[in-house]
Design an enzyme around this catalytic site. Structure first.
Site, short mmCIF file in Angstrom:
data_model
loop_
_atom_site.label_atom_id
_atom_site.label_comp_id
_atom_site.label_asym_id
_atom_site.label_seq_id
_atom_site.Cartn_x
_atom_site.Cartn_y
_atom_site.Cartn_z
N ASP A 252 11.82 -13.87 10.31
CA ASP A 252 12.82 -14.65 10.91
C ASP A 252 14.02 -13.75 11.62
OD1 ASP A 252 11.89 -16.96 10.15
OD2 ASP A 252 13.24 -17.34 8.66
N GLY B 22 11.84 -20.41 12.28
CA GLY B 22 12.98 -19.77 12.03
C GLY B 22 14.17 -21.00 11.53
N ARG C 264 0.89 -1.25 0.08
CA ARG C 264 0.05 0.03 -0.09
C ARG C 264 1.00 1.34 0.07
NH1 ARG C 264 -1.85 2.78 4.35
NH2 ARG C 264 -3.61 3.97 4.60
O1 F6P Z 1 11.63 -17.43 6.29
C1 F6P Z 1 10.30 -17.47 6.85
C2 F6P Z 1 9.96 -18.91 7.08
O2 F6P Z 1 8.61 -18.86 7.98
C3 F6P Z 1 10.92 -19.80 7.89
O3 F6P Z 1 10.84 -19.34 9.36
C4 F6P Z 1 10.46 -21.12 7.90
O4 F6P Z 1 11.37 -22.09 8.00
C5 F6P Z 1 10.08 -21.10 6.20
O5 F6P Z 1 9.65 -19.79 6.06
C6 F6P Z 1 8.86 -21.97 6.11
O6 F6P Z 1 8.71 -21.78 4.91
P1 F6P Z 1 7.47 -22.25 3.49
O7 F6P Z 1 6.43 -21.39 4.19
O8 F6P Z 1 7.82 -22.71 2.37
O9 F6P Z 1 7.02 -23.93 4.29
#
Ligand code: F6P
Ligand code: ADP
Length: 323
Positions: free
Chosen positions: A127, A170, A21
């Protein structure tokens, strides 16, 4: 800079909509035409984008997720994929791009920038592992969701004198786990940056019970070697000797889907507005992050490939506070 595209990439984060936005409305204020790209780099490669006006981004600031969609796009990691993306942008006369995303997304943005396209990044990942930003979009909301779960689990844990482990997200970073552990009053925090063996956790929990605690709570990062699943296996395998089992709750994507709180809406708005101004005023090849309370540009070479270290003093503090 007259025609700008914006995309959200990688894991979504609460506040991404506020950022979209802010890009659209700040860009319009500069007299630019703004294009929203669908599903991150996938949309660039497939030429899947739409022009966005001020009304198109109305009513989204309070919504989690991203109205543009997000994706992991392996094809963009190839030079061929990136050349295709550039060709599509060129065809539409788009001369600048704003990339809202985390570490991987900003690496991709830098690669595109190196091919000659003016690109500015906006630091966004739950993260909080992105160099060039003290805090990133989505962290605060994700942390509050984790805390709500932890607070509830502590109630039932105390009633039953049970031990619980909560696994938070994480992939490579223990930031969420450490902060949730401190703010949620955990007995132990298990993170990739400082692994704790299950045997040691068993001792920590037993000592907590001996000190009169009614519950034993461990916060564990998804990326830790001894993650929730591993801890569950260990405590189950040794339950007769230990005398209690460990109930494990994996929060997973629940943390990412929340309604952005005030902090994330404002952070996203300020970072994205700064990114748009930066691009419109002719600067690019930078990530806009939050440094010492100010939306600040850092050149891509200084942040790409770097992993923001965790403040290990806070890890010691978590231990002190758990007594
Ligand atoms: O990078 C953000 C995050 O939420 C990480 O903490 C996690 O390991 C990953 O994405 C999960 O990825 P996806 O949504 O592709 O399963
Ligand atoms: P995040 O941005 O949340 O860290 P990812 O690491 O999955 O998420 O990265 C998102 C996307 O960014 C990838 O799917 C890919 O399209 C692009 N990307 C990641 N790393 C690179 C790279 N080294 N070169 C080009 N593009 C990349």
């Amino acid at each position: 800079m007259k025609r700008i595209a914006v995309l959200t990439s990688g894991g979504d984060a609460p506040g991404m909509n506020a950022a979209i936005r802010a890009v659209v409305r700040t860009g319009l204020d500069y007299g630019c035409t703004i294009f929203g790209v669908h599903d991150g780099y996938r949309g660039l490669i497939d030429d899947d984008m739409q022009e966005l006006g001020a009304r198109d981004v109305g009513g989204i600031i309070q919504q989690g997720g991203t109205m543009l969609g997000s994706a992991r796009c392996p094809q963009f990691k190839t030079e061929e994929g990136r050349r295709q993306a550039l060709a599509n942008l060129g065809k539409r006369g788009i001369d600048g791009l704003i990339v809202i995303g985390g570490n991987g997304s900003q690496t991709g943005a830098y690669e595109l920038n190196k091919l000659g396209l003016p690109v500015v990044g906006v630091a966004s990942t739950i993260d909080n592992d992105l160099a060039g930003s003290d805090i990133t979009i989505g962290v605060d909301t994700a942390l509050n969701i984790a805390l709500e779960a932890i607070d509830r689990l502590k109630v039932t844990a105390s009633s039953h004198r049970r031990a619980f482990a909560v696994e938070v997200m994480g992939r490579d970073s223990g930031y969420l786990a450490l902060m949730a552990g401190i703010a949620g009053g955990a007995e132990a925090v298990v993170i990739p940056e400082a692994e704790i063996a299950p045997e040691r956790l068993e001792t920590i929990l037993n000592e907590a019970y001996d000190r009169g605690k009614k519950h034993g709570l461990i916060v564990v990062a998804e990326g830790a070697k001894n993650n929730g699943e591993k801890l569950k296996e260990y405590f189950h395998a040794h339950k007769d000797r230990i005398g209690f089992e460990l109930r494990v709750t994996i929060l997973g994507h629940v943390q990412r889907g929340g309604t952005p709180g005030a902090f994330d809406r404002l952070l996203a708005t300020r970072l994205a507005a700064k990114a748009t101004r930066t691009l419109c005023e002719g600067q690019s090849g930078v990530l806009i992050g939050w440094l010492k309370g100010v939306a600040t540009p850092t050149p891509y070479p200084e942040i790409v490939g770097k992993h923001k270290p965790l403040d290990m003093d806070l890890f010691q503090l978590a231990d002190v506070l758990a007594q």
